[in-house]
Design an enzyme around this catalytic site. Structure first.
Site, mmCIF file in Angstrom:
data_model
loop_
_atom_site.group_PDB
_atom_site.id
_atom_site.type_symbol
_atom_site.label_atom_id
_atom_site.label_comp_id
_atom_site.label_asym_id
_atom_site.label_seq_id
_atom_site.Cartn_x
_atom_site.Cartn_y
_atom_site.Cartn_z
ATOM 1 N N SER A 144 -0.269 -13.100 55.509
ATOM 2 C CA SER A 144 0.475 -14.581 55.597
ATOM 3 C C SER A 144 -0.388 -15.157 56.916
ATOM 4 C CB SER A 144 1.890 -14.173 56.183
ATOM 5 O OG SER A 144 2.608 -15.356 56.850
ATOM 6 N N TYR A 157 8.383 -9.534 60.761
ATOM 7 C CA TYR A 157 7.562 -10.238 59.703
ATOM 8 C C TYR A 157 5.980 -10.434 60.378
ATOM 9 C CZ TYR A 157 5.657 -13.811 56.357
ATOM 10 O OH TYR A 157 5.131 -14.465 55.292
#
Length: 250
Positions: A144, A157
């Site tokens: 990401s 995350y």
């Protein structure tokens, strides 16, 4: 000029987290390239609904990527059905929003199990088979932009996506050492339009609610369409690029 269709048509792709979001978009684009598909998701109903929409050969396998034995079964099913795999996309991931010290131990464990161990399990189950296959293949791990840019209220995350970057670089170097035809890419997406932020968190904390609202608005206003994301990813992988950066402006 070699195209993604040239590289992938008639080949087999395995995509985890394929039932929704960017995994679903990747599956749809891979099908449009003429690929045979092995689609994995924890939700069999979502897989069935997607498979019904797609052309070509599609095998669905309900899979919890956090379970190494389940991922072993996925790999065995893929090779038993199609004989070879040319593209593995370790895509499955989840997000947990909250203060790092307030998120439960279960939230932390779930994020680590899915976002990091899910990729580890994909590597352990598939790479030995890809090496034994002895032909060109691609392993694609989805990190990401959050793997470069830490964010408040997204610590699980952020931590796991940073870890996926490190894992993928190590894997790429190992396969280079072996002079293997198996190539590796890492994807670092920013916002891609989806329903990921459709449901607000169950909290009265104005900071958390405001952060969620910001993410949801960003997803709509700055997110790229899933089709554009999938095309960018598979074009870059077909070209042999290691870094697949779908949002360079970030």
């Amino acid at each position: 000029m070699t195209t993604a269709h040239d590289v992938f048509s008639g080949r087999t792709a395995v995509i985890t987290g394929a039932g929704s979001g960017i995994g679903k978009g990747l599956a749809q684009h891979a099908a449009s390239l003429g690929m045979r598909l092995v689609l994995a998701d924890i939700d069999q109903a979502r897989l069935d609904a997607l498979a019904a929409e797609l052309p070509g050969e599609v095998l669905t396998v309900a899979t919890d990527v956090a379970d190494p034995e389940a991922v072993d079964r996925l790999a065995a099913a893929a090779f038993e059905r199609f004989g070879s795999v040319e593209l593995l996309v370790n895509n499955a991931g989840i997000m947990r929003i909250g203060y790092s010290w307030e998120l439960s131990a279960e939230d932390w464990s779930t994020a680590i199990d899915v976002n990091l161990r899910g990729v580890v399990n994909g590597v352990r189950s598939f790479v030995p088979r890809l090496l034994a296959q002895g032909t060109a293949a691609h392993v694609v791990n989805v990190s990401s932009v959050g793997g470069f840019l830490p964010s408040p209220m997204m610590a699980p995350y952020t931590a796991t996506k940073f870890a996926v970057l490190g894992l993928t670089e190590s894997l790429a170097l190992e396969l280079q050492m072996l002079q293997s035809p198996v190539r590796v890419s890492v994807v670092t997406p920013g916002p891609v339009r989806s329903a990921i932020f459709a449901k607000a968190p169950e909290t009265d904390d104005p900071a958390l609610l405001g952060f969620h609202e910001y993410l949801a608005r960003q997803n709509v206003e700055e997110g790229i369409p899933g089709e554009e994301y999938a095309r960018t990813v598979l074009d870059a992988v077909a070209a042999g690029e290691y870094w697949v950066i779908t949002h360079p402006e970030f």
